[in-house]
Scaffold this motif. Structure first.
Motif, PDB file in Angstrom:
ATOM      1  N   TRP A 105      14.524  32.698  75.843  1.00  0.00           N
ATOM      2  CA  TRP A 105      15.806  32.044  76.062  1.00  0.00           C
ATOM      3  C   TRP A 105      15.766  31.230  77.362  1.00  0.00           C
ATOM      4  CZ3 TRP A 105      19.537  32.054  79.846  1.00  0.00           C
ATOM      5  CH2 TRP A 105      20.734  31.409  79.520  1.00  0.00           C
ATOM      6  N   VAL A 106      15.217  31.821  78.428  1.00  0.00           N
ATOM      7  CA  VAL A 106      15.119  31.125  79.716  1.00  0.00           C
ATOM      8  C   VAL A 106      14.258  29.873  79.558  1.00  0.00           C
ATOM      9  CG1 VAL A 106      14.174  31.311  82.061  1.00  0.00           C
ATOM     10  CG2 VAL A 106      15.540  33.169  81.131  1.00  0.00           C
ATOM     11  N   THR A 107      13.157  30.001  78.838  1.00  0.00           N
ATOM     12  CA  THR A 107      12.270  28.863  78.605  1.00  0.00           C
ATOM     13  C   THR A 107      12.992  27.770  77.810  1.00  0.00           C
ATOM     14  OG1 THR A 107      10.353  30.339  78.647  1.00  0.00           O
ATOM     15  CG2 THR A 107      10.033  28.177  77.642  1.00  0.00           C
ATOM     16  N   ALA A 108      13.789  28.178  76.812  1.00  0.00           N
ATOM     17  CA  ALA A 108      14.538  27.208  76.001  1.00  0.00           C
ATOM     18  C   ALA A 108      15.572  26.441  76.825  1.00  0.00           C
ATOM     19  CB  ALA A 108      15.218  27.917  74.830  1.00  0.00           C
ATOM     20  N   ALA A 122       5.648  45.067  84.112  1.00  0.00           N
ATOM     21  CA  ALA A 122       5.607  43.616  83.902  1.00  0.00           C
ATOM     22  C   ALA A 122       7.016  43.054  83.810  1.00  0.00           C
ATOM     23  CB  ALA A 122       4.842  43.295  82.619  1.00  0.00           C
ATOM     24  N   GLY A 123       7.125  41.789  84.149  1.00  0.00           N
ATOM     25  CA  GLY A 123       8.413  41.114  84.051  1.00  0.00           C
ATOM     26  C   GLY A 123       8.266  39.635  84.303  1.00  0.00           C
ATOM     27  N   PHE A 124       9.384  38.984  84.575  1.00  0.00           N
ATOM     28  CA  PHE A 124       9.367  37.570  84.933  1.00  0.00           C
ATOM     29  C   PHE A 124      10.513  37.286  85.889  1.00  0.00           C
ATOM     30  CE2 PHE A 124      12.389  37.432  81.405  1.00  0.00           C
ATOM     31  CZ  PHE A 124      13.339  36.532  81.853  1.00  0.00           C
ATOM     32  N   GLN A 125      10.359  36.202  86.603  1.00  0.00           N
ATOM     33  CA  GLN A 125      11.446  35.704  87.452  1.00  0.00           C
ATOM     34  C   GLN A 125      11.514  34.201  87.274  1.00  0.00           C
ATOM     35  OE1 GLN A 125      10.549  36.792  91.494  1.00  0.00           O
ATOM     36  NE2 GLN A 125       9.189  35.080  91.822  1.00  0.00           N
ATOM     37  N   ASP A 126      12.697  33.664  87.515  1.00  0.00           N
ATOM     38  CA  ASP A 126      12.871  32.234  87.355  1.00  0.00           C
ATOM     39  C   ASP A 126      14.091  31.787  88.148  1.00  0.00           C
ATOM     40  OD1 ASP A 126      12.191  29.701  85.889  1.00  0.00           O
ATOM     41  OD2 ASP A 126      14.308  29.930  85.385  1.00  0.00           O
TER      42      ASP A 126
END
Length: 177
Positions: A105-108, A122-126
């Protein structure tokens, strides 16, 4: 006329029953067996209310100053700084929800999430290009939690908006139950 109505009702009922009973062909093929079995998500560790982080820790780490409003429920918390459209910090916990869906969703939205690790998870940040909002999500088995900060409509953007979320996420991981 009454017999005709009765015959129509009876005929309609019989047709409905025959239709519901099957296609009349070989009934050994079961279309439901073609679908993969539903996966039952295993619950990850309990993150505690608001990620196990206190209001004072959120205020200090999030740089909110005085908190004018807070909202808490069973899956999330939100703290708002004083002032019109002030800064905010939000925590949310997602049971049985894939982190990959959130990342997609974040990428979209045209953003480019960075893969991270918080305490072995594991994870991601933006962050938005202007640095006004940062989302940081961490996977816990089939669950994940997310910290999000916003500088507010009239707030000044922080050059490192994800640093605050990183500190909050580290506290959450340290306090897992």
């Amino acid at each position: 006329m009454r017999r005709m109505t009765s015959a129509i009702v009876t005929g309609t009922a019989i047709a409905a029953l025959l239709t519901a009973c099957g296609s009349g062909g070989d009934s050994t093929s079961d279309t439901s067996s073609m679908r993969p079995p539903m996966k039952v998500a295993a619950l990850g560790p309990f993150v505690g209310e608001c990620g196990g982080v206190t209001d004072d820790e959120v205020r200090d780490i999030g740089g909110l100053g005085q908190i004018s409003a807070e909202y808490k429920n069973s899956v999330g918390c939100n703290w708002q700084a004083t002032g019109l459209d002030g800064a905010s910090v939000t925590f949310a916990s997602y049971r049985g929800s894939p982190l990959g869906r959130e990342k997609a969703w974040v990428t979209a939205q045209g953003r480019n999430p960075e893969t991270i690790d918080v305490g072995g998870h594991a994870g991601f940040q933006d962050a938005t290009p202007d640095g006004s909002i940062c989302d940081l999500a961490v996977q816990l088995g089939d669950d994940f939690f997310e910290w999000s900060t916003s500088s507010g409509l009239f707030g000044t953007a922080n050059a490192t908006p994800c640093d605050k979320n990183r500190k909050l996420a580290e506290l959450t991981v340290q306090r897992l139950k």
